[in-house]
Design an enzyme around this catalytic site. Structure first.
Site, PDB file in Angstrom:
ATOM      1  N   ASP A   1       0.824  -1.205   0.000  1.00 24.53           N
ATOM      2  CA  ASP A   1       0.000   0.000   0.000  1.00 24.53           C
ATOM      3  C   ASP A   1       0.858   1.254   0.000  1.00 24.53           C
ATOM      4  O   ASP A   1       2.076   1.203   0.189  1.00 24.53           O
ATOM      5  CB  ASP A   1      -0.905   0.015   1.241  1.00 24.53           C
ATOM      6  CG  ASP A   1      -1.929  -1.107   1.236  1.00 24.53           C
ATOM      7  OD1 ASP A   1      -2.305  -1.555   0.133  1.00 24.53           O
ATOM      8  OD2 ASP A   1      -2.343  -1.537   2.327  1.00 24.53           O
TER       9      ASP A   1
ATOM     10  N   TYR B   1       6.584 -10.026   6.973  1.00 23.34           N
ATOM     11  CA  TYR B   1       6.374  -8.593   7.166  1.00 23.34           C
ATOM     12  C   TYR B   1       6.879  -8.199   8.542  1.00 23.34           C
ATOM     13  O   TYR B   1       6.822  -8.981   9.492  1.00 23.34           O
ATOM     14  CB  TYR B   1       4.889  -8.239   7.074  1.00 23.34           C
ATOM     15  CG  TYR B   1       4.308  -8.258   5.681  1.00 23.34           C
ATOM     16  CD1 TYR B   1       4.343  -7.118   4.876  1.00 23.34           C
ATOM     17  CD2 TYR B   1       3.696  -9.403   5.175  1.00 23.34           C
ATOM     18  CE1 TYR B   1       3.790  -7.124   3.603  1.00 23.34           C
ATOM     19  CE2 TYR B   1       3.139  -9.421   3.900  1.00 23.34           C
ATOM     20  CZ  TYR B   1       3.194  -8.282   3.124  1.00 23.34           C
ATOM     21  OH  TYR B   1       2.644  -8.289   1.867  1.00 23.34           O
TER      22      TYR B   1
END
Length: 273
Positions: free
Chosen positions: A52, A110
């Site tokens: 994003d 992540y």
């Protein structure tokens, strides 16, 4: 034609995400512009995932096909010459024509960073979510030694409940309407004193697949647990098809998130042939 696979790192701060979009800067559009300058042809890139706006990467994987045949070192030097400073090619290797790293990804790792200090940390401004806020009173030394309080034991208990295969529909963006919300997480770990910084807390999440904003919602949910707005039992109860996202499960800001590594090899598994 030749297939080329890249490992990219980037600072996502000035970009509107990975995926190409009209009239805004994206990682994909900048990368394709650099490739075109090297090859004199437009090449469509295929990424292992779509980060994003504001999200960073240390090990994003991207592939493309081209008529230009260069050794890996030449690709690396040529592309880095034309890419903006916020994007860097770390590794290059040949791959099959049409190879898509999205379908070859076994796992993704992540990392989300929280800054717990009360004093402002300019070097972490675009890398960590600052949870501590300095109030009135106290002296300057205290601002650099004190940190906001989080119940890390409760956060770790909640994180442990997320490991395994569960229905994560309560941990996805409202506009992610995929029918199957079942995902498998292999690791959800909180790391104190990350990089030897006393006020830096890291959350590492490793899984086979993720939904939109899933890691950021997990990060926000664990902060709610640390602030005693949610209990670990309440978090565990969210892992069901009937669960409704808690009003305390904020989506953590994008700038604290980094795609660290993509493990490849799924296409080599017998079941995927």
């Amino acid at each position: 034609m030749h297939g080329v696979r890249l490992t990219l790192s980037y600072d996502g701060t000035p970009f509107a995400g990975f995926q190409r979009q009209p009239d805004v800067r994206t990682i994909q559009s900048e990368l394709e512009a650099a490739i075109e300058r090297v090859t004199q042809q437009h090449c469509t890139t295929r990424g292992a995932g779509r980060t994003d706006a504001g999200v960073h990467a240390e090990g994003q994987v991207v592939a493309f096909d081209t008529k230009r045949d260069l050794p890996p070192r030449r690709w690396l030097l040529a592309l880095n010459r034309y890419l903006p400073d916020e994007i860097g090619v770390q590794a290059v290797e040949p791959c099959a024509i049409g190879y898509n790293p999205r379908f070859d990804a076994l796992e993704k790792l992540y990392r989300y960073q929280f800054y717990l200090g009360l004093a402002r940390a300019p070097l972490l401004h675009h890398r960590a979510w600052q949870l501590g806020r300095a109030g009135r009173g106290g002296n300057l030394a205290e601002l650099h030694t004190r940190s906001c309080h989080l119940d890390l034991a409760a956060m770790r208990e909640a994180a442990a409940a997320l490991v395994g295969t569960h229905d994560f529909r309560a941990f996805r963006s409202i506009d992610d309407v995929r029918e199957n919300a079942q995902r498998t997480l292999h690791k959800v770990e909180l790391i104190e004193n990350f990089h030897d910084q006393p006020n830096l807390l890291a959350l590492e999440v490793r899984g086979s697949a993720f939904m939109k904003n899933m890691v950021r919602i997990i990060a926000g949910t664990l902060v709610a647990v640390g602030r005693h707005q949610l209990t670990p039992a309440q978090v565990a109860a969210l892992l069901s098809p009937a669960a409704v996202r808690s009003r305390y499960s904020d989506t953590a800001p994008a700038h604290g998130l980094t795609l660290v590594h993509v493990s490849l090899g799924r296409l080599q598994l017998p079941a995927s042939r």
